[in-house]
Design an enzyme around this catalytic site. Structure first.
Site, mmCIF file in Angstrom:
data_model
loop_
_atom_site.group_PDB
_atom_site.id
_atom_site.type_symbol
_atom_site.label_atom_id
_atom_site.label_comp_id
_atom_site.label_asym_id
_atom_site.label_seq_id
_atom_site.Cartn_x
_atom_site.Cartn_y
_atom_site.Cartn_z
ATOM 1 N N ASP A 109 0.842 -1.271 0.076
ATOM 2 C CA ASP A 109 -0.023 -0.154 -0.029
ATOM 3 C C ASP A 109 0.956 1.220 0.026
ATOM 4 O O ASP A 109 1.777 1.097 0.873
ATOM 5 C CB ASP A 109 -0.974 -0.085 1.279
ATOM 6 C CG ASP A 109 -1.516 1.387 1.383
ATOM 7 O OD1 ASP A 109 -2.941 1.366 0.980
ATOM 8 O OD2 ASP A 109 -1.242 2.142 1.963
ATOM 9 N N ASP A 140 -0.902 7.732 -9.310
ATOM 10 C CA ASP A 140 -1.806 7.282 -10.148
ATOM 11 C C ASP A 140 -2.687 6.121 -9.704
ATOM 12 O O ASP A 140 -2.427 5.026 -10.086
ATOM 13 C CB ASP A 140 -0.939 7.136 -11.299
ATOM 14 C CG ASP A 140 -2.034 6.711 -12.721
ATOM 15 O OD1 ASP A 140 -3.059 7.146 -12.522
ATOM 16 O OD2 ASP A 140 -1.320 6.197 -13.479
#
Length: 327
Positions: free
Chosen positions: A163, A181
């Site tokens: 993450d 992104d």
């Protein structure tokens, strides 16, 4: 007569079963490729897989390959992807004072890394993505490897399966350019809100070199212009100077993508130009990108920002956050 009624009943049951199977199959297919996201015309689904994090599908249409995650398209080997990659990569690269180290959060199959690696100064690219299967496709699925020039295989690229926020919280490194992104936060994926929050942006600020620059993908702003305004306000609250910009696909693809350029010092956007040859960022296009059309210049309360404790961006995208637009 009894036999006839039984036959009719059996026939009706068969029809119901068939329609039930058709409906179930359609719902199942839509969980991999939503109807409104499907490629135009006939296409062939060549892969379906449930990864540890999402449902993945790949479809082929006239030689173009489309990658879907939980029904939504996240990547395709076409001109639109080239345009998107140029917009999110070459603007922050032009704004940064140096370009030796780059962090990409949401690196996917490697389309943004491909553009970053075109700069001779690049010494290291840290490509962070949560889903190992997506990264594996970027490393081994031939159509994607060809499209990205095998960027994830480049020795300068360090792939991190994590993450993005957890990775930054554990790292003390800093970068010249950071590219965010990521998919849009939603009620289905509430954890993504913490990768768009003021707390996360303050963490980014501490991981950016003083002359660095950040670009952040801000969804399809043609359907939710407030989304861009909210991210801009959140970045400003975190202490950044922010320049919003957009890439208008309306003529060709019927969408308009938004982005935010965030820096620690003010930047004149009209002075920015790509430092290497590019296909799509022409002088006219650059000027248009930074002159936001009227529908994107919505009024916004600067105190309304995404935090770790609210779902502001998801509310905007779901149409549940109402704002009166200027006439």
């Amino acid at each position: 007569m009894i036999e006839f009624k039984i036959g009719v009943l059996i026939g009706a049951c068969a029809v119901l079963i068939i329609w039930g199977l058709i409906y179930w199959r359609r719902q199942w297919l839509e969980s991999y490729i939503m109807e409104e996201e499907a490629p135009d015309g006939d296409y062939k689904v060549i892969l379906r897989k449930r990864s540890a994090y999402q449902k993945i599908a790949v479809a082929e249409n006239n030689g173009v390959y489309h990658l879907f995650a939980d029904g939504s398209e996240m990547f395709s080997t076409d001109k639109a992807e080239d345009q998107y990659s140029e917009a999110i990569v070459h603007i922050p690269m032009a704004a940064a004072k140096t370009r030796e180290s780059v962090l990409i959060i949401g690196s996917g199959v490697g389309n943004t890394a491909r553009e970053v690696l075109r700069y001779e100064e690049i010494e290291s690219v840290t490509a962070v993505d949560l889903d190992p299967f997506i990264v594996e496709m970027g490393l081994t699925f031939e159509p994607f490897v060809n499209f990205t020039n095998g960027s994830l295989q480049d020795p300068r690229v360090k792939t991190v399966l994590d993450d993005g926020r957890k990775f930054l919280e554990k790292s003390n490194d800093r970068w010249d350019v950071i590219i965010i992104d990521l998919p849009d936060p939603s009620y289905h994926t509430p954890e993504l809100s913490q990768l768009f929050s003021v707390e996360f942006y303050r963490l980014l600020k501490s991981r950016l070199y003083p002359g660095g620059a950040i670009s952040i993908a801000c969804s399809v702003v043609s359907t939710a212009p407030e989304y861009l305004a909210a991210i801009r306000a959140t970045l400003k609250t975190a202490g950044f100077h922010v320049v919003p910009y957009h890439w208008d696909y309306i003529v060709e693809f019927a969408v308009d993508w938004g982005f935010c350029l965030a820096t620690l010092k003010p930047v004149d956007p009209l002075s920015l130009e790509p430092l290497i040859p590019v296909k799509h960022l022409t002088e006219e296009r650059l000027e248009d990108m930074f002159l936001l059309p009227r529908y994107l210049r919505v009024e916004w309360d600067e105190d309304e920002v995404q935090t770790d404790r609210n779902m502001l961006l998801a509310e905007i995208l779901e149409g549940e956050y109402l704002i009166e637009k200027p006439e």
